[in-house]
Design a protein around this motif. Structure first.
Motif, PDB file in Angstrom:
ATOM      1  N   LYS A 170       0.855  -1.175   0.000  1.00 50.33           N
ATOM      2  CA  LYS A 170       0.000   0.000   0.000  1.00 50.33           C
ATOM      3  C   LYS A 170       0.899   1.234   0.000  1.00 50.33           C
ATOM      4  CE  LYS A 170      -3.893   2.116   2.200  1.00 50.33           C
ATOM      5  NZ  LYS A 170      -4.901   2.059   3.233  1.00 50.33           N
ATOM      6  N   VAL A 171       0.798   2.011  -1.047  1.00 52.76           N
ATOM      7  CA  VAL A 171       1.615   3.213  -1.193  1.00 52.76           C
ATOM      8  C   VAL A 171       0.910   4.365  -0.484  1.00 52.76           C
ATOM      9  CG1 VAL A 171       2.594   4.809  -2.880  1.00 52.76           C
ATOM     10  CG2 VAL A 171       2.454   2.362  -3.405  1.00 52.76           C
ATOM     11  N   PRO A 172       1.647   5.172   0.299  1.00 54.89           N
ATOM     12  CA  PRO A 172       0.995   6.309   0.973  1.00 54.89           C
ATOM     13  C   PRO A 172       0.476   7.318  -0.039  1.00 54.89           C
ATOM     14  CG  PRO A 172       3.378   6.386   1.266  1.00 54.89           C
ATOM     15  CD  PRO A 172       3.072   5.095   0.570  1.00 54.89           C
ATOM     16  N   GLY A 173      -0.526   8.079   0.392  1.00 54.79           N
ATOM     17  CA  GLY A 173      -1.092   9.117  -0.461  1.00 54.79           C
ATOM     18  C   GLY A 173      -0.080  10.196  -0.783  1.00 54.79           C
ATOM     19  N   SER A 174      -0.412  11.020  -1.746  1.00 52.76           N
ATOM     20  CA  SER A 174       0.452  12.122  -2.164  1.00 52.76           C
ATOM     21  C   SER A 174       0.084  13.392  -1.404  1.00 52.76           C
ATOM     22  CB  SER A 174       0.272  12.348  -3.669  1.00 52.76           C
ATOM     23  OG  SER A 174       0.693  13.628  -4.049  1.00 52.76           O
ATOM     24  N   LYS A 175       1.106  14.091  -0.905  1.00 53.20           N
ATOM     25  CA  LYS A 175       0.855  15.355  -0.196  1.00 53.20           C
ATOM     26  C   LYS A 175       0.236  16.371  -1.135  1.00 53.20           C
ATOM     27  CE  LYS A 175       4.360  17.992   0.858  1.00 53.20           C
ATOM     28  NZ  LYS A 175       5.524  18.642   1.499  1.00 53.20           N
ATOM     29  N   SER A 176       0.764  16.486  -2.325  1.00 51.23           N
ATOM     30  CA  SER A 176       0.283  17.454  -3.302  1.00 51.23           C
ATOM     31  C   SER A 176      -1.165  17.167  -3.709  1.00 51.23           C
ATOM     32  CB  SER A 176       1.192  17.429  -4.528  1.00 51.23           C
ATOM     33  OG  SER A 176       0.728  18.304  -5.506  1.00 51.23           O
ATOM     34  N   ARG A 221     -15.927  12.582   0.157  1.00 52.57           N
ATOM     35  CA  ARG A 221     -15.135  11.559   0.857  1.00 52.57           C
ATOM     36  C   ARG A 221     -13.792  11.442   0.140  1.00 52.57           C
ATOM     37  NH1 ARG A 221     -16.179   7.128   4.061  1.00 52.57           N
ATOM     38  NH2 ARG A 221     -18.393   7.552   3.904  1.00 52.57           N
ATOM     39  N   LEU A 222     -12.721  11.724   0.858  1.00 54.14           N
ATOM     40  CA  LEU A 222     -11.373  11.592   0.311  1.00 54.14           C
ATOM     41  C   LEU A 222     -10.769  10.319   0.878  1.00 54.14           C
ATOM     42  CD1 LEU A 222     -10.133  15.265   0.794  1.00 54.14           C
ATOM     43  CD2 LEU A 222     -11.429  14.283  -1.110  1.00 54.14           C
ATOM     44  N   ILE A 223     -10.550   9.349   0.018  1.00 52.81           N
ATOM     45  CA  ILE A 223     -10.050   8.047   0.450  1.00 52.81           C
ATOM     46  C   ILE A 223      -8.533   8.018   0.337  1.00 52.81           C
ATOM     47  CG2 ILE A 223     -10.116   5.562   0.005  1.00 52.81           C
ATOM     48  CD1 ILE A 223     -12.978   6.045  -1.109  1.00 52.81           C
ATOM     49  N   GLY A 224      -7.878   7.639   1.416  1.00 54.82           N
ATOM     50  CA  GLY A 224      -6.432   7.492   1.442  1.00 54.82           C
ATOM     51  C   GLY A 224      -5.644   8.789   1.414  1.00 54.82           C
ATOM     52  N   PRO A 225      -6.119   9.859   2.088  1.00 50.01           N
ATOM     53  CA  PRO A 225      -5.334  11.091   2.086  1.00 50.01           C
ATOM     54  C   PRO A 225      -4.033  10.903   2.867  1.00 50.01           C
ATOM     55  CG  PRO A 225      -7.048  11.251   3.736  1.00 50.01           C
ATOM     56  CD  PRO A 225      -7.264   9.956   3.000  1.00 50.01           C
ATOM     57  N   LEU A 226      -3.012  11.654   2.484  1.00 48.73           N
ATOM     58  CA  LEU A 226      -1.757  11.600   3.225  1.00 48.73           C
ATOM     59  C   LEU A 226      -1.892  12.465   4.473  1.00 48.73           C
ATOM     60  CD1 LEU A 226       1.206  10.678   3.403  1.00 48.73           C
ATOM     61  CD2 LEU A 226       1.799  12.835   2.295  1.00 48.73           C
ATOM     62  N   ARG A 227      -1.639  11.864   5.604  1.00 49.82           N
ATOM     63  CA  ARG A 227      -1.678  12.595   6.878  1.00 49.82           C
ATOM     64  C   ARG A 227      -0.256  13.049   7.184  1.00 49.82           C
ATOM     65  NH1 ARG A 227      -5.283  12.699  10.895  1.00 49.82           N
ATOM     66  NH2 ARG A 227      -4.478  13.171  12.960  1.00 49.82           N
TER      67      ARG A 227
END
Length: 110
Positions: free
Chosen positions: A7-13, A30-36
């Motif tokens: 599972k690749v982390p989300g993108s900050k941009s 709904r934003l699925i998999g946002p980078l925290r």
């Protein structure tokens, strides 16, 4: 044979662009998999000061949009918004603050 799931982390941009878009939209997104990350959380906090509402649910952020109607942070006792070293976020906020009805002074810092 190797069978692996990654599972690749989300993108900050992409996360920052998605939360700004959802913030300006009508209704809920709904934003699925946002980078925290520090930058995404600073932008999220800033958008909450401008009237957005965010909830976390599993691996998603639920954003209650403003429909482009922003409140001034002075309405909640703030005259400045701190953005750390978040260049993308502060650029978005510079434009978004022009949408605040009634104008007024607001300082963006970082």
């Amino acid at each position: 044979m190797i069978d692996v799931k990654i599972k690749v982390p989300g993108s900050k941009s992409i996360t920052q662009r998605a939360i700004v878009t959802a913030f300006l939209a009508e209704g809920k997104s709904r934003l699925i998999g946002p980078l925290r990350s520090e930058d995404t959380l600073l932008l999220r906090d800033a958008l909450e000061l401008l009237g957005g509402r965010f909830q976390e649910e599993d691996n998603a952020w639920i954003v209650s949009g403003t429909g482009g109607r922003l409140r001034h942070p002075m309405d909640v006792g703030r005259s400045s918004i701190y953005m750390g070293n978040n260049g993308t976020g502060i650029r978005f906020l510079t434009s978004l603050c022009c949408l605040i009805e009634g104008g007024g002074r607001l300082e963006l810092t970082g």
